[in-house]
Scaffold this motif. Structure first.
Motif, short mmCIF file in Angstrom:
data_model
loop_
_atom_site.label_atom_id
_atom_site.label_comp_id
_atom_site.label_asym_id
_atom_site.label_seq_id
_atom_site.Cartn_x
_atom_site.Cartn_y
_atom_site.Cartn_z
N GLN A 1 0.82 -1.23 0.00
CA GLN A 1 0.00 0.00 0.00
C GLN A 1 0.84 1.27 0.00
OE1 GLN A 1 -3.63 0.11 0.43
NE2 GLN A 1 -3.52 -2.03 -0.13
N VAL A 2 2.11 1.18 0.38
CA VAL A 2 2.96 2.37 0.46
C VAL A 2 3.09 3.01 -0.92
CG1 VAL A 2 5.36 3.13 0.77
CG2 VAL A 2 4.30 1.66 2.48
N ARG A 3 2.81 4.31 -1.02
CA ARG A 3 2.93 5.00 -2.31
C ARG A 3 3.13 6.50 -2.09
NH1 ARG A 3 -2.30 4.36 -1.03
NH2 ARG A 3 -3.50 6.28 -1.15
N PRO A 4 3.73 7.16 -3.07
CA PRO A 4 3.92 8.61 -2.96
C PRO A 4 2.57 9.31 -2.81
CG PRO A 4 5.16 7.74 -4.84
CD PRO A 4 4.27 6.64 -4.36
N GLY A 5 2.53 10.36 -2.00
CA GLY A 5 1.30 11.13 -1.80
C GLY A 5 0.49 10.69 -0.60
N MET A 6 0.86 9.56 -0.03
CA MET A 6 0.13 9.02 1.11
C MET A 6 0.60 9.67 2.41
SD MET A 6 0.44 5.03 2.06
CE MET A 6 -1.13 4.25 2.19
N LYS A 7 -0.33 9.90 3.34
CA LYS A 7 0.07 10.38 4.67
C LYS A 7 0.46 9.18 5.53
CE LYS A 7 -2.66 14.58 4.86
NZ LYS A 7 -3.80 15.29 5.44
N THR A 8 1.43 9.39 6.40
CA THR A 8 1.90 8.25 7.21
C THR A 8 0.80 7.71 8.13
OG1 THR A 8 2.85 9.77 8.85
CG2 THR A 8 4.33 8.94 7.13
N LYS A 9 -0.15 8.57 8.51
CA LYS A 9 -1.22 8.08 9.39
C LYS A 9 -2.13 7.07 8.69
CE LYS A 9 -4.66 11.73 8.70
NZ LYS A 9 -5.31 12.91 9.30
N GLU A 10 -2.16 7.12 7.34
CA GLU A 10 -2.98 6.14 6.61
C GLU A 10 -2.45 4.72 6.84
OE1 GLU A 10 -4.02 7.27 2.45
OE2 GLU A 10 -3.02 9.16 2.95
N LEU A 11 -1.14 4.61 7.00
CA LEU A 11 -0.54 3.28 7.25
C LEU A 11 -0.97 2.75 8.62
CD1 LEU A 11 2.97 4.10 5.78
CD2 LEU A 11 1.30 2.50 4.81
N ASP A 12 -1.09 3.65 9.58
CA ASP A 12 -1.53 3.25 10.92
C ASP A 12 -3.00 2.81 10.89
OD1 ASP A 12 -0.95 3.01 13.78
OD2 ASP A 12 -2.38 4.65 14.02
N ILE A 13 -3.78 3.51 10.08
CA ILE A 13 -5.21 3.16 9.97
C ILE A 13 -5.37 1.76 9.34
CG2 ILE A 13 -7.38 3.78 8.78
CD1 ILE A 13 -6.43 6.78 9.12
N ILE A 14 -4.60 1.50 8.29
CA ILE A 14 -4.63 0.16 7.66
C ILE A 14 -4.22 -0.90 8.67
CG2 ILE A 14 -3.54 -1.32 5.90
CD1 ILE A 14 -3.10 1.33 4.25
N THR A 15 -3.17 -0.62 9.43
CA THR A 15 -2.67 -1.57 10.44
C THR A 15 -3.76 -1.94 11.44
OG1 THR A 15 -0.46 -0.63 10.26
CG2 THR A 15 -0.94 -1.88 12.26
N THR A 16 -4.43 -0.92 11.95
CA THR A 16 -5.47 -1.15 12.96
C THR A 16 -6.58 -2.04 12.40
OG1 THR A 16 -4.95 1.04 13.82
CG2 THR A 16 -7.04 0.07 14.53
N LYS A 17 -7.02 -1.74 11.16
CA LYS A 17 -8.08 -2.54 10.53
C LYS A 17 -7.65 -3.97 10.30
CE LYS A 17 -10.52 0.92 7.80
NZ LYS A 17 -10.22 1.65 6.57
#
Ligand code: MG
Length: 267
Positions: free
Chosen positions: A31-47
């Motif tokens: 899912q890591v890609r340019p333009g993404m905020k780092t908090k989006e990775l935390d949200i994916i993790t939690t889900k």
């Protein structure tokens, strides 16, 4: 120093925590890609953790505010996910802890954001190689210093980088941090003898510049003091009768078995 020996039941729980952890890291990598905020990775993790049935272990640990540590470029470890936007050419370290039936897994990877330059690529490959060198040294009857020395030798002597001194790997089990501390530097033949049933989190942090660190104003994020690039790879492993078992993996079997397998597949 007392290093705990885990029972088969405890190891089974750690294997499950590790497999779920590895699954989530694979999802994050994709899912890591340019333009993404780092908090989006935390949200994916939690889900994903909720879906797969493991508890996150970092949130609330000494007040850490997220389930995933996200550390970009000169950030070494303990970065707090937030509004920061990832850019093409960045490298990003993702560090995650999970709990299943009261037992912990801990692992980290550093991944490229889009296309990265060859210096960044080489740093990531070397740090992963340093972790693998440490894993290969983790045999019963060897000493803890053999792991530390193998990591340091690979990163510093063979590849000319510096390992971070102030942060170390660690024993792991019911607690995320158990005895012993596992420095990423040291002398072969020193320290406690490794025994079957010990579970250890090995985690080289490797810098392209000097080994000194500084703490950011958020009191969590650790950065290289000189602004140089840093990478971080971590696995939780089990000491067995022979080569160690990697617990934080989707695949089963040891590092050597997997390497043999991928060679025979021509990968
Ligand atoms: Mg750790």
């Amino acid at each position: 120093m007392s290093i705990m020996i885990k029972s088969n039941q405890e190891i089974a729980a750690m294997r499950q925590a590790g497999r779920i952890l590895a699954t989530v890291l694979e999802t994050l990598k994709s899912q890591v890609r340019p333009g993404m905020k780092t908090k989006e990775l935390d949200i994916i993790t939690t889900k994903e953790l909720e879906k797969l049935g493991a508890k996150p272990s970092f949130k609330g640990y000494r007040g850490f505010p997220a389930n995933l540590c996200v550390s970009v470029n000169d950030e070494i470890v303990h970065g707090i996910p937030g509004e920061r936007v990832l850019h093409q050419g960045d490298i990003v370290s993702l560090d995650l802890g999970t709990i299943v039936m009261g037992f912990q897994g801990d692992a980290a990877v550093t991944v490229p954001v889009g296309k990265v330059n060859s210096a960044a690529k080489h740093l990531m490959e070397t740090t992963k190689g340093a972790l693998e060198a440490g894993i290969r040294a983790a045999r019963p009857g060897a000493r803890l210093g053999d792991i530390s020395a193998a990591i340091q030798d690979y990163a510093e002597e063979k590849n000319g980088y510096r390992v971070v001194r102030e942060y170390t790997g660690h024993g792991i089990g019911r607690e995320m941090h158990e005895e012993p501390q596992i420095p990423n530097f040291g002398s072969p033949g020193s320290g406690p003898v490794l025994k079957k049933g010990m579970t250890l989190a090995l985690e080289p942090m490797v810098n392209t510049g000097g080994c000194s660190t500084r703490l950011a104003d958020d009191h969590w994020t650790v950065l290289t003091a000189d602004g140089s690039l840093s990478a971080h790879f971590e696995h939780t492993i089990l000491i067995t009768d022979a080569e160690p078992e990697i617990l934080t993996t989707i695949e089963t079997g040891s590092l050597c078995q997997r390497k043999r397998l991928s060679r025979s597949r021509g990968q």
